[in-house]
Structures are given as C-alpha cells and as structure tokens.
Motif scaffolding. Structure first.
Motif, PDB file in Angstrom:
ATOM      1  N   ASN A  90      11.533   9.187   2.469  1.00 15.97           N
ATOM      2  CA  ASN A  90      10.850   8.077   3.155  1.00 15.97           C
ATOM      3  C   ASN A  90      11.808   6.925   3.459  1.00 15.97           C
ATOM      4  N   HIS A  91      13.095   7.231   3.537  1.00 12.66           N
ATOM      5  CA  HIS A  91      14.119   6.213   3.791  1.00 12.66           C
ATOM      6  C   HIS A  91      13.911   5.571   5.159  1.00 12.66           C
ATOM      7  N   PRO A  92      14.248   4.266   5.303  1.00 14.35           N
ATOM      8  CA  PRO A  92      14.095   3.589   6.596  1.00 14.35           C
ATOM      9  C   PRO A  92      14.802   4.276   7.759  1.00 14.35           C
ATOM     10  N   SER A  93      15.839   5.088   7.478  1.00 14.73           N
ATOM     11  CA  SER A  93      16.510   5.807   8.562  1.00 14.73           C
ATOM     12  C   SER A  93      15.548   6.754   9.274  1.00 14.73           C
ATOM     13  N   THR A  94      14.435   7.081   8.615  1.00 11.39           N
ATOM     14  CA  THR A  94      13.400   7.895   9.257  1.00 11.39           C
ATOM     15  C   THR A  94      12.828   7.183  10.472  1.00 11.39           C
ATOM     16  N   TYR A  95      12.959   5.845  10.487  1.00 12.82           N
ATOM     17  CA  TYR A  95      12.359   5.049  11.555  1.00 12.82           C
ATOM     18  C   TYR A  95      13.412   4.479  12.496  1.00 12.82           C
ATOM     19  N   THR A  96      14.518   5.192  12.640  1.00 11.85           N
ATOM     20  CA  THR A  96      15.535   4.788  13.600  1.00 11.85           C
ATOM     21  C   THR A  96      14.916   4.738  14.997  1.00 11.85           C
ATOM     22  N   ASN A  97      15.230   3.672  15.732  1.00 11.17           N
ATOM     23  CA  ASN A  97      14.700   3.434  17.087  1.00 11.17           C
ATOM     24  C   ASN A  97      13.218   3.058  17.088  1.00 11.17           C
ATOM     25  N   LYS A  98      12.643   2.830  15.901  1.00 15.08           N
ATOM     26  CA  LYS A  98      11.253   2.392  15.803  1.00 15.08           C
ATOM     27  C   LYS A  98      11.214   0.887  15.565  1.00 15.08           C
ATOM     28  N   SER A  99      10.281   0.218  16.238  1.00 15.44           N
ATOM     29  CA  SER A  99      10.076  -1.216  16.048  1.00 15.44           C
ATOM     30  C   SER A  99       8.774  -1.435  15.295  1.00 15.44           C
ATOM     31  N   GLY A 100       8.642  -2.621  14.704  1.00 15.15           N
ATOM     32  CA  GLY A 100       7.388  -2.910  14.032  1.00 15.15           C
ATOM     33  C   GLY A 100       7.507  -3.905  12.906  1.00 15.15           C
ATOM     34  N   VAL A 101       6.529  -3.871  12.018  1.00 15.78           N
ATOM     35  CA  VAL A 101       6.434  -4.817  10.909  1.00 15.78           C
ATOM     36  C   VAL A 101       6.567  -4.042   9.601  1.00 15.78           C
ATOM     37  N   TYR A 102       7.275  -4.636   8.640  1.00 15.25           N
ATOM     38  CA  TYR A 102       7.499  -4.000   7.350  1.00 15.25           C
ATOM     39  C   TYR A 102       7.213  -5.001   6.234  1.00 15.25           C
ATOM     40  N   ILE A 103       7.039  -4.477   5.026  1.00 14.52           N
ATOM     41  CA  ILE A 103       6.790  -5.329   3.866  1.00 14.52           C
ATOM     42  C   ILE A 103       7.658  -4.864   2.697  1.00 14.52           C
ATOM     43  N   PHE A 104       8.314  -5.811   2.039  1.00 11.68           N
ATOM     44  CA  PHE A 104       8.956  -5.573   0.751  1.00 11.68           C
ATOM     45  C   PHE A 104       7.988  -6.044  -0.331  1.00 11.68           C
ATOM     46  N   THR A 105       7.800  -5.247  -1.369  1.00 11.07           N
ATOM     47  CA  THR A 105       6.936  -5.633  -2.484  1.00 11.07           C
ATOM     48  C   THR A 105       7.719  -5.526  -3.785  1.00 11.07           C
ATOM     49  N   CYS A 106       7.692  -6.581  -4.581  1.00 10.77           N
ATOM     50  CA  CYS A 106       8.361  -6.575  -5.882  1.00 10.77           C
ATOM     51  C   CYS A 106       7.452  -5.889  -6.892  1.00 10.77           C
ATOM     52  N   THR A 107       7.949  -4.856  -7.540  1.00  7.09           N
ATOM     53  CA  THR A 107       7.124  -4.105  -8.490  1.00  7.09           C
ATOM     54  C   THR A 107       6.866  -4.887  -9.773  1.00  7.09           C
ATOM     55  N   ASP A 108       7.696  -5.886 -10.089  1.00  5.91           N
ATOM     56  CA  ASP A 108       7.504  -6.683 -11.302  1.00  5.91           C
ATOM     57  C   ASP A 108       6.445  -7.758 -11.119  1.00  5.91           C
ATOM     58  N   THR A 109       6.491  -8.445  -9.971  1.00  5.78           N
ATOM     59  CA  THR A 109       5.625  -9.604  -9.758  1.00  5.78           C
ATOM     60  C   THR A 109       4.494  -9.356  -8.772  1.00  5.78           C
ATOM     61  N   GLY A 110       4.642  -8.343  -7.925  1.00  2.00           N
ATOM     62  CA  GLY A 110       3.656  -8.112  -6.884  1.00  2.00           C
ATOM     63  C   GLY A 110       3.872  -8.985  -5.664  1.00  2.00           C
ATOM     64  N   PHE A 111       4.875  -9.877  -5.718  1.00  2.44           N
ATOM     65  CA  PHE A 111       5.159 -10.760  -4.586  1.00  2.44           C
ATOM     66  C   PHE A 111       5.682  -9.931  -3.406  1.00  2.44           C
ATOM     67  N   GLN A 112       5.387 -10.415  -2.199  1.00  2.00           N
ATOM     68  CA  GLN A 112       5.745  -9.655  -1.005  1.00  2.00           C
ATOM     69  C   GLN A 112       6.565 -10.484  -0.014  1.00  2.00           C
ATOM     70  N   TYR A 113       7.260  -9.751   0.857  1.00  2.89           N
ATOM     71  CA  TYR A 113       7.987 -10.346   1.988  1.00  2.89           C
ATOM     72  C   TYR A 113       7.593  -9.565   3.236  1.00  2.89           C
ATOM     73  N   VAL A 114       7.199 -10.282   4.285  1.00  2.00           N
ATOM     74  CA  VAL A 114       6.805  -9.662   5.552  1.00  2.00           C
ATOM     75  C   VAL A 114       7.872  -9.961   6.599  1.00  2.00           C
ATOM     76  N   GLY A 115       8.269  -8.948   7.339  1.00  2.00           N
ATOM     77  CA  GLY A 115       9.244  -9.130   8.410  1.00  2.00           C
ATOM     78  C   GLY A 115       8.966  -8.182   9.557  1.00  2.00           C
TER      79      GLY A 115
END
Length: 440
Positions: free
Chosen positions: A53-78
C-alpha cells in the motif's frame, strides 16, 4: 485564463468535458458522503517494509491524504498533484531541524519517529495534465496550456482539502486555510519568454508526450527541473531526466541543434579556483556573505546556506549555494536573477565540530558514528560496536558505508541471516556481553 483559449483548442475542449463542475463559482462537494472517497484504500504504516500500500502505488494520482499518529490519534491533512511525490517530500523535510518548530507534523515526527504514523489517501481527484496527455497522445502542448491543466488539477485537490480541513480541524496542521497560488495569473503571461529565446520541446520515451516551451526558464519552472540540470540534459538522446511535475522521465530537445549521444556532463567543482581579491579571514565568523560581482559591494548577510536559499529564492535545497562558497564562481539568486559570490571565513567553514555543535539541538552523531549492538540470538551474545561501519565490517559486508540494510532490519525488527538483530545502544535493553572490534 481558461477563457483565453480558442474554442477549438484541444485543452479547452478537454476542460469543457472534464472540468465543467470546476468552472462554477458555486463548485462544492460533500466529500464525506461522496462515493469518490475510496474506502477500500488501506493504511500504509510509514516505516513498514511491506510496499503493498506504499504511496508509489498512486504515482500520477492527485488528491487528498491524511497522516495519523498512532500514539495520539492526531492527524494532518494535505493535498497534492502527485501523491507519491508529496509523500517523499514529507520524509525529506521532516529531518530538517529548522522545520520542526514551525510545522506541527514535523515536530511530532522528530519527537516520535515516522514509525508512529500512518499515511492514507482519502480522496482521489483527476490529474488533468496526465489525463489530457493520455487522451490526446502526440498533441503539442504549450506552456500556458500545461499551466492551465495544472491549475485545474491543483484547484480541485485543494478545494477538497479545504473541506477536510474545515470538517476535521486536524491537530497537526499549522493552519486551516488553503492557499491557491495561481489566482494572479494574467493573460499577458502567455507572451512572456524571459530573457532566453531558446525554444524547447519535451518528449517522452514512448512519444506520447509533446510539450513546447518558449524558453528554457519556462521549461524549468513548468517541469520542476533546476535550470542547471535542465541545461545538462538538453539534446541527450539516450539520457532522459525526471520531471517531478509530470512524474515521469522526459527528453529535452532544442531543435535548432543536433541530438547527441554524449553522457550528461557534471561540473568538476574541484577545478574551480579559490576566490581572489577578497580578504576572507577579515570576515566575521559564523556568517555567510553575498557579494556583488565587483567583490566589494555587499549584497546580503545570512546565517548559513539554508538561510540564504530560503531568503533569496524560497528554496529548501541549498546545494546550489553551498558548493560554491569561497570559489571563483558566482551564483544566480533572487527574483531579479542577480549574480553574487558567496564567501565566509575559512576558519569557521573548516571548523566542522563547532558548526555541528552550534546547530539547534547541539551536536549529533551521524548514522555511521552511532554506537550499535549486534545481538546473536543463536549464541546468546550482545556485542557493542562504536560505529555502524565497525559492525558491518565484522559481519563481512564489503561496503562499510552502506547502513541501509541495517536500518531495514531494525524497523520493524527482524533477523538478519536468521541469526542477528541490530539495536542502537541507547535503545538496547539487554546486557552487553562484549565489545566488538574496530575495523581496520
């Protein structure tokens, strides 16, 4: 900018057929109920060795992604025009100490490590540059057409990013307002050719891509390739260069000159003479000075090459400055393309230990110099080595500077050759049974 295109222009026809929803001033989409949210997307643990499920699977794909911290549950949207390229830039930027204090995501990564984060795309949008080129192979595409397609791609992705930011209010985002950098585009731009009249054609290996640019500068900006690199690869028929904007390898062609079978030529920095007519030892230590071509008029003073690159060109990469310090070679910087010499006191430049100690956070060991423990699970021994290089030499690896394979067995932890485990000394909880030898 869209209205400046002729009605018969293939790009305008494409936009009418594929981007009609973006032309409305009332464009909006409920991203939380839309079927465009691909719920079948799996989480990717950033430090996982499984690339399924590596991001390279989405080469040439555009869109929105989320990083989620497994310790805190805090997220980053980009959002990104190319999800894979943006993921890689996050990894690179996160190791820069100066980014941590200004960016909640990088601050958290520097504290917890990427192994505590999950990456996942949550909304895929069309990359209209790639989609147009796939639907119109061989069509000649000019600078403004490429810019328009790129802007529509960015507008859609960032609009949906804004919806996620407004709804989720993620803790690891520094702000909740998306910036659209192309809003100041003007039709007059289409006649702008910089001061460089060399017209460049860009082709892909399969000849499905055909772009034209009125100048090398325009090509460099549009393709995301530094000017120095671009000039190095022009007309080399056997050596394509990677464009991060198009996310593919391309050939750069100046049709006024013949193609060449040569290899790319790289400048030999060691052959450049030391700068003359400047009293370097009279300069204040710890500062980087930029001088005009007369070598007398001060252009600017900076804390270091990173500070100069960020201040003058808003760049994070400072190699184009750092490699020419105190050499008889000017560097082009700033919006006005000024040529300046970069100089600093040699005593400070050569005092590596002092420079490292003065960095934020103090002196740090490199990965090669970290003390490391080799655990032999079969013989029940734990040897402490002063450096990774010593350990590598001990287990018989020839490339003693190659630490990459060690890290692969540390995160996640797994056996090397079915027998050995690796631990940095400060992470090892067991008992040291001996000290490993220093390599010869």
């Amino acid at each position: 900018m869209y209205e400046s295109l002729l009605d018969t222009d293939p790009v305008k026809l494409y936009i009418k057929n594929n981007c009609d929803h973006l032309l409305s001033l009332e464009f909006s989409i409920d991203v939380f109920t839309s079927d465009k949210i691909l719920t079948e997307y799996k989480d990717y643990y950033v430090k996982s060795s499984d690339r399924k499920n590596h991001p390279s699977t989405y080469t040439n794909k555009s869109g929105v992604y989320i990083f989620t911290c497994t310790d805190t549950g805090f997220q980053y949207v980009g959002s990104a025009i190319c999800l894979n390229k943006r993921f890689k830039s996050h990894l690179i930027n996160s190791v820069r100490v100066e980014r941590g204090g200004n960016n909640p995501l990088y601050s958290a990564v520097q504290k917890l490590g990427w192994d505590r984060f999950i990456w996942k795309p949550v909304f895929i949008t069309d990359n209209h540059m790639i989609k147009f080129l796939e639907n119109n192979p061989g069509v000649e595409l000019g600078y403004n057409s490429l810019y328009i397609l790129r802007s529509f791609t960015q507008f859609e992705a960032r609009s949906i990013e804004q919806a996620f930011l407004t709804k989720l209010r993620p803790m690891l985002n520094g702000m909740y307002k998306v910036i659209f950098p192309f809003v100041n585009w003007q039709k007059d731009n289409e006649n702008y050719t910089d001061n460089d009249s060399v017209k460049l054609t860009v082709e892909s290996k399969d000849r499905e891509l055909n772009l034209t640019f009125p100048s090398k500068n325009r090509a460099a900006v549009s393709l995301g390739i530094p000017n120095t690199t671009l000039n190095r690869y022009i007309n080399l028929q056997n050596f394509p260069v990677y464009s991060p904007i198009l996310d593919r390898k391309i050939f750069l062609i100046d049709r006024t000159k013949p193609l060449s079978s040569d290899r790319p030529k790289f400048e030999d920095y060691k052959s450049i003479s030391p700068i003359s007519d400047v009293d370097l030892y009279a300069l204040d230590k710890g500062k980087l000075f930029a001088l005009n071509l007369d070598k007398e008029t001060l252009y600017g003073i900076y804390d270091n090459p990173s500070h100069a690159a960020l201040t003058l060109d808003n760049k994070s990469d400072n190699k184009y400055i750092r490699r020419y310090i105190n050499l008889e070679r000017p560097v082009i910087v700033g919006s006005n393309k000024d040529s300046v010499y970069f100089v600093m006191n040699p005593d400070w430049k050569n005092d590596i230990i002092r420079r490292i100690a003065d960095r934020p956070g103090g002196r740090k060991k490199s990965s090669l110099s970290k003390s490391i423990v080799l655990v032999d699970v079969k013989n029940n021994t734990s040897l402490l080595f002063e450096t990774v290089s010593d350990l590598i030499a001990f287990i018989g690896k020839k490339a003693v500077t190659d630490t990459g394979f060690v890290k692969k067995y540390m995160n996640p932890r797994k056996l090397y050759k079915g027998q050995y485990e690796f631990y940095y000394e400060n992470e090892f909880k067991g008992t040291i049974t001996g000290k490993g030898p220093r390599r010869k």
